[in-house]
Design a protein around this motif. Structure first.
Motif, PDB file in Angstrom:
ATOM      1  N   PHE A 134       0.791  -1.228   0.000  1.00 26.44           N
ATOM      2  CA  PHE A 134       0.000   0.000   0.000  1.00 26.44           C
ATOM      3  C   PHE A 134       0.826   1.282   0.000  1.00 26.44           C
ATOM      4  O   PHE A 134       0.339   2.319  -0.431  1.00 26.44           O
ATOM      5  CB  PHE A 134      -0.919   0.012   1.226  1.00 26.44           C
ATOM      6  N   LEU A 135       2.050   1.213   0.527  1.00 25.83           N
ATOM      7  CA  LEU A 135       2.888   2.410   0.661  1.00 25.83           C
ATOM      8  C   LEU A 135       4.269   2.133   0.077  1.00 25.83           C
ATOM      9  O   LEU A 135       4.742   0.996   0.091  1.00 25.83           O
ATOM     10  CB  LEU A 135       3.042   2.800   2.128  1.00 25.83           C
ATOM     11  N   THR A 136       4.915   3.196  -0.382  1.00 28.54           N
ATOM     12  CA  THR A 136       6.263   3.102  -0.938  1.00 28.54           C
ATOM     13  C   THR A 136       7.171   4.073  -0.201  1.00 28.54           C
ATOM     14  O   THR A 136       6.829   5.260  -0.056  1.00 28.54           O
ATOM     15  CB  THR A 136       6.246   3.451  -2.442  1.00 28.54           C
ATOM     16  N   ALA A 137       8.295   3.583   0.274  1.00 25.56           N
ATOM     17  CA  ALA A 137       9.266   4.449   0.939  1.00 25.56           C
ATOM     18  C   ALA A 137       9.729   5.529  -0.031  1.00 25.56           C
ATOM     19  O   ALA A 137      10.018   5.250  -1.193  1.00 25.56           O
ATOM     20  CB  ALA A 137      10.449   3.633   1.430  1.00 25.56           C
ATOM     21  N   GLY A 138       9.758   6.762   0.448  1.00 28.88           N
ATOM     22  CA  GLY A 138      10.171   7.889  -0.371  1.00 28.88           C
ATOM     23  C   GLY A 138       9.038   8.547  -1.132  1.00 28.88           C
ATOM     24  O   GLY A 138       9.216   9.623  -1.700  1.00 28.88           O
ATOM     25  N   ALA A 139       7.880   7.923  -1.127  1.00 31.32           N
ATOM     26  CA  ALA A 139       6.727   8.487  -1.841  1.00 31.32           C
ATOM     27  C   ALA A 139       5.965   9.453  -0.945  1.00 31.32           C
ATOM     28  O   ALA A 139       6.015   9.368   0.284  1.00 31.32           O
ATOM     29  CB  ALA A 139       5.794   7.374  -2.310  1.00 31.32           C
ATOM     30  N   SER A 140       5.257  10.362  -1.586  1.00 33.95           N
ATOM     31  CA  SER A 140       4.386  11.295  -0.882  1.00 33.95           C
ATOM     32  C   SER A 140       2.945  11.039  -1.295  1.00 33.95           C
ATOM     33  O   SER A 140       2.678  10.687  -2.451  1.00 33.95           O
ATOM     34  CB  SER A 140       4.765  12.739  -1.214  1.00 33.95           C
ATOM     35  N   TYR A 141       2.044  11.200  -0.337  1.00 32.98           N
ATOM     36  CA  TYR A 141       0.615  10.982  -0.551  1.00 32.98           C
ATOM     37  C   TYR A 141      -0.138  12.138   0.074  1.00 32.98           C
ATOM     38  O   TYR A 141       0.354  12.762   1.023  1.00 32.98           O
ATOM     39  CB  TYR A 141       0.162   9.677   0.135  1.00 32.98           C
ATOM     40  N   THR A 142      -1.313  12.427  -0.435  1.00 30.84           N
ATOM     41  CA  THR A 142      -2.144  13.391   0.271  1.00 30.84           C
ATOM     42  C   THR A 142      -2.538  12.769   1.607  1.00 30.84           C
ATOM     43  O   THR A 142      -2.525  11.529   1.759  1.00 30.84           O
ATOM     44  CB  THR A 142      -3.417  13.753  -0.518  1.00 30.84           C
ATOM     45  N   VAL A 143      -2.883  13.584   2.556  1.00 34.42           N
ATOM     46  CA  VAL A 143      -3.314  13.086   3.863  1.00 34.42           C
ATOM     47  C   VAL A 143      -4.478  12.115   3.682  1.00 34.42           C
ATOM     48  O   VAL A 143      -4.513  11.036   4.283  1.00 34.42           O
ATOM     49  CB  VAL A 143      -3.694  14.254   4.811  1.00 34.42           C
ATOM     50  N   GLU A 144      -5.420  12.495   2.841  1.00 31.94           N
ATOM     51  CA  GLU A 144      -6.596  11.655   2.603  1.00 31.94           C
ATOM     52  C   GLU A 144      -6.194  10.291   2.032  1.00 31.94           C
ATOM     53  O   GLU A 144      -6.655   9.241   2.501  1.00 31.94           O
ATOM     54  CB  GLU A 144      -7.544  12.374   1.662  1.00 31.94           C
ATOM     55  N   ASP A 145      -5.322  10.279   1.037  1.00 26.54           N
ATOM     56  CA  ASP A 145      -4.889   9.038   0.416  1.00 26.54           C
ATOM     57  C   ASP A 145      -4.052   8.199   1.378  1.00 26.54           C
ATOM     58  O   ASP A 145      -4.247   6.985   1.502  1.00 26.54           O
ATOM     59  CB  ASP A 145      -4.104   9.343  -0.862  1.00 26.54           C
ATOM     60  N   PHE A 146      -3.119   8.835   2.079  1.00 26.37           N
ATOM     61  CA  PHE A 146      -2.289   8.112   3.042  1.00 26.37           C
ATOM     62  C   PHE A 146      -3.147   7.466   4.127  1.00 26.37           C
ATOM     63  O   PHE A 146      -2.932   6.303   4.475  1.00 26.37           O
ATOM     64  CB  PHE A 146      -1.258   9.046   3.692  1.00 26.37           C
ATOM     65  N   THR A 147      -4.110   8.198   4.628  1.00 28.75           N
ATOM     66  CA  THR A 147      -4.978   7.664   5.679  1.00 28.75           C
ATOM     67  C   THR A 147      -5.761   6.464   5.164  1.00 28.75           C
ATOM     68  O   THR A 147      -5.834   5.427   5.835  1.00 28.75           O
ATOM     69  CB  THR A 147      -5.933   8.759   6.198  1.00 28.75           C
ATOM     70  N   ALA A 148      -6.305   6.573   3.967  1.00 26.36           N
ATOM     71  CA  ALA A 148      -7.061   5.459   3.392  1.00 26.36           C
ATOM     72  C   ALA A 148      -6.167   4.242   3.163  1.00 26.36           C
ATOM     73  O   ALA A 148      -6.537   3.112   3.519  1.00 26.36           O
ATOM     74  CB  ALA A 148      -7.717   5.887   2.086  1.00 26.36           C
ATOM     75  N   ARG A 149      -4.999   4.465   2.574  1.00 31.94           N
ATOM     76  CA  ARG A 149      -4.090   3.355   2.289  1.00 31.94           C
ATOM     77  C   ARG A 149      -3.607   2.675   3.572  1.00 31.94           C
ATOM     78  O   ARG A 149      -3.606   1.447   3.673  1.00 31.94           O
ATOM     79  CB  ARG A 149      -2.853   3.859   1.527  1.00 31.94           C
ATOM     80  N   SER A 150      -3.168   3.471   4.521  1.00 33.04           N
ATOM     81  CA  SER A 150      -2.572   2.886   5.728  1.00 33.04           C
ATOM     82  C   SER A 150      -3.616   2.207   6.605  1.00 33.04           C
ATOM     83  O   SER A 150      -3.346   1.131   7.153  1.00 33.04           O
ATOM     84  CB  SER A 150      -1.781   3.932   6.514  1.00 33.04           C
ATOM     85  N   THR A 151      -4.804   2.777   6.721  1.00 26.99           N
ATOM     86  CA  THR A 151      -5.820   2.119   7.551  1.00 26.99           C
ATOM     87  C   THR A 151      -6.322   0.831   6.897  1.00 26.99           C
ATOM     88  O   THR A 151      -6.583  -0.157   7.590  1.00 26.99           O
ATOM     89  CB  THR A 151      -6.987   3.058   7.899  1.00 26.99           C
ATOM     90  N   LYS A 152      -6.412   0.819   5.572  1.00 31.88           N
ATOM     91  CA  LYS A 152      -6.806  -0.415   4.884  1.00 31.88           C
ATOM     92  C   LYS A 152      -5.731  -1.486   5.079  1.00 31.88           C
ATOM     93  O   LYS A 152      -6.033  -2.661   5.348  1.00 31.88           O
ATOM     94  CB  LYS A 152      -7.029  -0.146   3.396  1.00 31.88           C
ATOM     95  N   ALA A 153      -4.472  -1.103   4.939  1.00 36.81           N
ATOM     96  CA  ALA A 153      -3.371  -2.052   5.120  1.00 36.81           C
ATOM     97  C   ALA A 153      -3.331  -2.584   6.549  1.00 36.81           C
ATOM     98  O   ALA A 153      -3.143  -3.785   6.768  1.00 36.81           O
ATOM     99  CB  ALA A 153      -2.045  -1.382   4.769  1.00 36.81           C
ATOM    100  N   LEU A 154      -3.519  -1.705   7.523  1.00 40.04           N
ATOM    101  CA  LEU A 154      -3.496  -2.144   8.922  1.00 40.04           C
ATOM    102  C   LEU A 154      -4.681  -3.046   9.247  1.00 40.04           C
ATOM    103  O   LEU A 154      -4.555  -3.977  10.050  1.00 40.04           O
ATOM    104  CB  LEU A 154      -3.429  -0.935   9.857  1.00 40.04           C
ATOM    105  N   ALA A 155      -5.814  -2.802   8.619  1.00 36.46           N
ATOM    106  CA  ALA A 155      -6.967  -3.691   8.800  1.00 36.46           C
ATOM    107  C   ALA A 155      -6.645  -5.082   8.240  1.00 36.46           C
ATOM    108  O   ALA A 155      -6.963  -6.104   8.866  1.00 36.46           O
ATOM    109  CB  ALA A 155      -8.214  -3.111   8.133  1.00 36.46           C
ATOM    110  N   GLN A 156      -6.004  -5.122   7.084  1.00 38.76           N
ATOM    111  CA  GLN A 156      -5.602  -6.414   6.517  1.00 38.76           C
ATOM    112  C   GLN A 156      -4.570  -7.098   7.404  1.00 38.76           C
ATOM    113  O   GLN A 156      -4.617  -8.320   7.607  1.00 38.76           O
ATOM    114  CB  GLN A 156      -5.046  -6.235   5.108  1.00 38.76           C
ATOM    115  N   ALA A 157      -3.644  -6.324   7.948  1.00 35.29           N
ATOM    116  CA  ALA A 157      -2.617  -6.895   8.824  1.00 35.29           C
ATOM    117  C   ALA A 157      -3.238  -7.522  10.064  1.00 35.29           C
ATOM    118  O   ALA A 157      -2.872  -8.629  10.455  1.00 35.29           O
ATOM    119  CB  ALA A 157      -1.614  -5.809   9.220  1.00 35.29           C
TER     120      ALA A 157
END
Length: 99
Positions: free
Chosen positions: A28-51
């Motif tokens: 869901f995330l790439t080191a060195g990449a930038s995301y909007t707050v909205e996109d980062f929140t969506a990506r990271s919470t989805k990934a953590l839910a899967q984890a």
């Protein structure tokens, strides 16, 4: 189950580190990449839910640390505009050395 941490720089320059009980964050995330707050929140919470679901499948209970990390991210995101930028500083361990 390999665990990992990921560090981000929020729009105000604050650096925070978060925990994941699974390497799924690399999907869901790439080191060195930038995301909007909205996109980062969506990506990271989805990934953590899967984890946490991976933990539940393997051990029979959810990972409360992953849920806490997701809650921390959502709380932090509320203080910034949705189009502000979050930078992912690192994902540890890196994918190449983790597999």
């Amino acid at each position: 189950m390999p665990e990992m941490t990921f560090s981000v720089r929020w729009p105000d320059g604050q650096v925070r580190q978060y925990y994941s009980p699974s390497l799924v964050m690399h999907d869901f995330l790439t080191a060195g990449a930038s995301y909007t707050v909205e996109d980062f929140t969506a990506r990271s919470t989805k990934a953590l839910a899967q984890a946490t679901e991976r933990v539940r499948e393997k051990f029979g209970f959810a990972c409360t640390s992953a849920a806490a990390a997701a809650d921390d991210i959502v709380d932090a995101a509320r203080t910034y505009g949705p189009t502000s930028t979050v930078e992912v500083l690192d994902l540890r361990p890196p994918l190449s050395s983790a597999r």
